[in-house]
Design a protein around this motif. Sequence first.
Motif, PDB file in Angstrom:
ATOM      1  N   ASN A   1      24.755 -36.889  71.638  1.00  0.00           N
ATOM      2  CA  ASN A   1      24.848 -36.943  70.178  1.00  0.00           C
ATOM      3  C   ASN A   1      24.601 -38.374  69.686  1.00  0.00           C
ATOM      4  N   ASP A   2      23.330 -38.763  69.706  1.00  0.00           N
ATOM      5  CA  ASP A   2      22.979 -40.124  69.310  1.00  0.00           C
ATOM      6  C   ASP A   2      22.261 -40.166  67.962  1.00  0.00           C
ATOM      7  N   ASN A   3      22.234 -39.029  67.255  1.00  0.00           N
ATOM      8  CA  ASN A   3      21.600 -38.993  65.935  1.00  0.00           C
ATOM      9  C   ASN A   3      22.557 -38.364  64.929  1.00  0.00           C
ATOM     10  N   ARG A   4      22.628 -38.891  63.748  1.00  0.00           N
ATOM     11  CA  ARG A   4      23.453 -38.292  62.707  1.00  0.00           C
ATOM     12  C   ARG A   4      22.560 -37.423  61.812  1.00  0.00           C
ATOM     13  N   PRO A   5      23.150 -36.432  61.133  1.00  0.00           N
ATOM     14  CA  PRO A   5      22.345 -35.569  60.258  1.00  0.00           C
ATOM     15  C   PRO A   5      21.824 -36.332  59.045  1.00  0.00           C
ATOM     16  N   ILE A   6      20.609 -35.967  58.631  1.00  0.00           N
ATOM     17  CA  ILE A   6      19.945 -36.606  57.495  1.00  0.00           C
ATOM     18  C   ILE A   6      19.526 -35.521  56.508  1.00  0.00           C
TER      19      ILE A   6
END
Length: 488
Positions: free
Chosen positions: A250-255
Amino acid sequence: MFNFTFILPISASLPGLTSCTVMTNSKRHEMNQPLPSNLRTKRSWVWSHFHVEEEVTKAEQHVGRLRSNLDEGDASLVYLLSGDGAGSIFTINNRTGDIFAIKKLDREEKAYYKLRAQVINVYTGKPVEPESEFVIKVLDINDNKPQFLDGPYETSIPEMSPEGTSVIQVTATDNDDPSQGNNARLIYTVLQGQPYFSVEPTTGILRISSQMDREAKDQYLVVVQATDMLGYTQGLSGTTTVTINLSDVNDNRPIFQLGLYHMNVSESAPIGTSIGIIMAEDSDIGENAKMNYSIEDGSDVFDIITNNETQEGIVILKKKLDYELQRQYSVRAKVTNSFIDKYFPKDENSGQTTVIKIRVEDADEPPVFSHMEYSMEIAEETPTGSYVGTVFAKDPDVTNSPVRYSIDDCTLFSIDDSGAITVIEPLDREIAEWHNITITATEKDNSQQVSEARVYVQVLNVNDHAPEFFQYYETYVCEKANAGEVRD
């Protein structure tokens, strides 16, 4: 006594091999060296080894020579050979004792042969030496390339793993003789897969040499080569492939897809109505892509629920709207990951936000009374047409449609278009002290838009009745009664 002469084929150039000739007994005497114990007896036949090189393709390969000390060169003695491969693989010149290999040998099929030799007097037909056994050892040459018996390989590692992380160990085998020089000593190299992967030359352990992002590429094909002879150019080599799949972290946050959303909702929409959908994207997958939506400014009019199947945010109405009071709302929505990876922590307050503009649409609403209930009074026996009271209803819409009034199921009262209520006939309090009537207001431009109000009319008492006795009374008086005298 027999003498064994070992003549190696031209193999001295092979790493680790040297040419040698086994000494005869007479040679040992010349050097004043003691004889081996097995040669000090009358049984002068010796145990020993011959060597022959594998994979030699010439018709005959000279292996070595047997010769007895009793052989005076007068052709009176013959040499006989028996045992493994005698006659089919190995032959002997029965006059000279020279042994030859007549077939190409493969050490990987058979590494040595046990044979027996005997010398016979041609005149007597009797042996002049005891039969003895010896070994012909097949010398290894580098004729086998390394093989990866467990390949091709496939494995999985988490994306963004640090440099130096061990991925997998690949192992090659070489059927050549590991004790024979460097024929089976392997060196591993990466032919395809740089700069992301490297391999330890002697162990075959594949390691990460550069961090990788699954969202950029989720699979890599690495080609590893194993070369014998310690990797020198004359060595043989074999290859295998390693398929490496990057697992998600989980290295990306929602955009959010949009920085501004526009939605419309009717003022007549009931609480719980779905107004619209907002959507954020997360480059991760599975659990790492799950998200939660919320209203950041704490609005008491709207809310957002998360659809766990589609990962959409559904905007819903949580309070009735009034177009005439407020025609537009602006709320800020926020999205965050449901699951936070401990290796990639994210501050919950860092979730991305977007703005939702919600426009309230006017709906044709029914008339609205100034009160839902009215209380009025009128004296009894008031003449027909007397005024009782007034109700008031108004179309709340911008169109402000005129309203007409009516009274349901009542013949004692009437109402005009101004909302004024009058009596149709005088009321008698002694018959009914209260009258409950229902007033209906209807838009003149749309008869479907109707609303109701309750009116409670109290009838007030007036002095319209003379006193009456409850019964007839009869009494008598004496003729001589005095004034003021009461008779029992």
